[in-house]
Design an enzyme around this catalytic site. Structure first.
Site, PDB file in Angstrom:
ATOM      1  N   MET A   1       0.880  -1.091   0.188  1.00  0.00           N
ATOM      2  CA  MET A   1       0.083   0.020   0.001  1.00  0.00           C
ATOM      3  C   MET A   1       0.850   1.262  -0.104  1.00  0.00           C
ATOM      4  SD  MET A   1      -2.093   0.271   3.477  1.00  0.00           S
ATOM      5  CE  MET A   1      -1.500  -0.517   4.744  1.00  0.00           C
ATOM      6  N   PRO A   2       1.156   2.069  -1.173  1.00  0.00           N
ATOM      7  CA  PRO A   2       1.948   2.976  -1.416  1.00  0.00           C
ATOM      8  C   PRO A   2       1.562   4.279  -0.643  1.00  0.00           C
ATOM      9  CG  PRO A   2       1.209   2.219  -3.582  1.00  0.00           C
ATOM     10  CD  PRO A   2       0.546   1.361  -2.297  1.00  0.00           C
ATOM     11  N   LEU A   3       2.381   4.849   0.019  1.00  0.00           N
ATOM     12  CA  LEU A   3       2.384   6.230   0.536  1.00  0.00           C
ATOM     13  C   LEU A   3       3.119   7.111  -0.439  1.00  0.00           C
ATOM     14  CD1 LEU A   3       1.454   8.498   2.280  1.00  0.00           C
ATOM     15  CD2 LEU A   3       3.391   7.624   3.897  1.00  0.00           C
TER      16      LEU A   3
END
Length: 67
Positions: A1-3
């Protein structure tokens, strides 16, 4: 889950920021298969007086170029 965190000089329209968010989401989907609902984008708008390069702020550069 990219930030994805982006710092950008203040002054873009809401539409430009919305477009940037869309394109960052699209890039995460394309590059790493990220699911949009699992991707977070944070845009930090920095005042021109708080951003410098070469010991000169953006505000100082803008003032100098308008003379």
């Amino acid at each position: 889950m990219p930030l994805i965190e982006v710092s950008i000089a203040k002054g873009r329209s809401p539409e430009q920021l919305r477009s940037l968010i869309t394109e960052l989401h699209r890039a995460a989907e394309t590059a790493v298969g990220a699911v949009p609902e699992n991707t977070t984008v944070i845009i930090r708008e920095i005042e021109h007086e708080h951003w410098s390069r070469g010991n000169q702020t953006i505000a100082e550069r803008n003032a100098a170029s308008s003379r």
